[in-house]
Scaffold this motif. Sequence first.
Motif, mmCIF file in Angstrom:
data_model
loop_
_atom_site.group_PDB
_atom_site.id
_atom_site.type_symbol
_atom_site.label_atom_id
_atom_site.label_comp_id
_atom_site.label_asym_id
_atom_site.label_seq_id
_atom_site.Cartn_x
_atom_site.Cartn_y
_atom_site.Cartn_z
ATOM 1 N N HIS A 1 -2.463 5.963 -0.082
ATOM 2 C CA HIS A 1 -2.032 4.812 0.068
ATOM 3 C C HIS A 1 -2.332 3.692 -0.913
ATOM 4 N N LEU A 2 -2.587 4.109 -2.238
ATOM 5 C CA LEU A 2 -3.080 3.316 -3.314
ATOM 6 C C LEU A 2 -1.636 2.566 -3.637
ATOM 7 N N ILE B 1 -1.297 10.274 -10.108
ATOM 8 C CA ILE B 1 -1.118 9.109 -9.679
ATOM 9 C C ILE B 1 -0.336 9.018 -8.567
ATOM 10 N N ALA B 2 0.736 9.914 -8.467
ATOM 11 C CA ALA B 2 1.727 10.113 -7.375
ATOM 12 C C ALA B 2 1.278 10.391 -6.155
ATOM 13 N N ALA C 1 0.639 -1.006 -0.096
ATOM 14 C CA ALA C 1 0.078 -0.049 0.109
ATOM 15 C C ALA C 1 0.850 1.300 0.037
ATOM 16 N N GLY C 2 0.663 2.272 -0.838
ATOM 17 C CA GLY C 2 1.270 3.478 -1.062
ATOM 18 C C GLY C 2 2.641 3.338 -1.705
ATOM 19 N N GLU C 3 2.624 2.446 -2.650
ATOM 20 C CA GLU C 3 3.727 1.909 -3.557
ATOM 21 C C GLU C 3 3.383 1.860 -4.916
ATOM 22 N N LEU D 1 -4.381 -0.322 -8.355
ATOM 23 C CA LEU D 1 -4.491 0.035 -9.807
ATOM 24 C C LEU D 1 -3.405 -0.340 -10.708
ATOM 25 N N LEU D 2 -3.967 -1.067 -11.803
ATOM 26 C CA LEU D 2 -2.960 -1.746 -12.774
ATOM 27 C C LEU D 2 -3.230 -0.616 -14.037
#
Length: 226
Positions: free
Chosen positions: A187-188, A179-180, A31-33, A158-159
């Motif tokens: 924490h996507l 996205i960033a 998460a968050g990466e 998310l892909l």
Amino acid sequence: MASSPLLAVQHVSYQSGSQSILDDVSLAVQAGECRLITGPSGCGKSTLLKIIGGLLMPDSGTLVLNGRASDAFTPEAWRQAVGYCTQTPALFGDTVYDNLAFPWVLRQKKPDKARLRADLATVNLAEDTLEKSIQSLSGGEKQRVSLIRNLQFLPQVLLLDEITSALDEENKQTVHKLIAGLVKEQHLGVLWVTHDTSELRELGDVITLPARLKEQSEQEGCHESA
């Protein structure tokens, strides 16, 4: 001790006919990466995302989300938890509104048009884009509409498959920043397939898939993750 990954891909293999596309692939994202996936054409990058997104079944291997194997989820629950944006988006209905309203309708919620217009603005699309016919959209506009559709209700993972390929530099940077921000603030977890890691390297580390077996003698430097 390191925390358990948000998503773990464990020993996934996939074969099409007699041809091996993926062979014992394992990776993880927290998460968050954000992690970038690259490799030579035909090495299975898009196939891997389709497997993670639930569109293809692997011949072997396991997908684990938050400690639960994928077969413990209904298909609908998996798709809500794992969003998938393709390079060539499949838009439907007549208008952009039809597409952005769809996630709301699935959840039996009333779409918020003001919110939809505001979301379009985050990727440099004018407010009146909401009423536009999907037939009138450029390739880059379709990519951004597809992205916003997948972000109406934020998934856990998310892909992204070459989602900026039709964008100019300004709009690429806008999408990168969006996205960033979601990775850092919400924490996507993101897996992003790209051919150009130089433009995205600041977002995350790079996973390099090897060439398929029959191509490996012709492809140098494709065997290790950076």
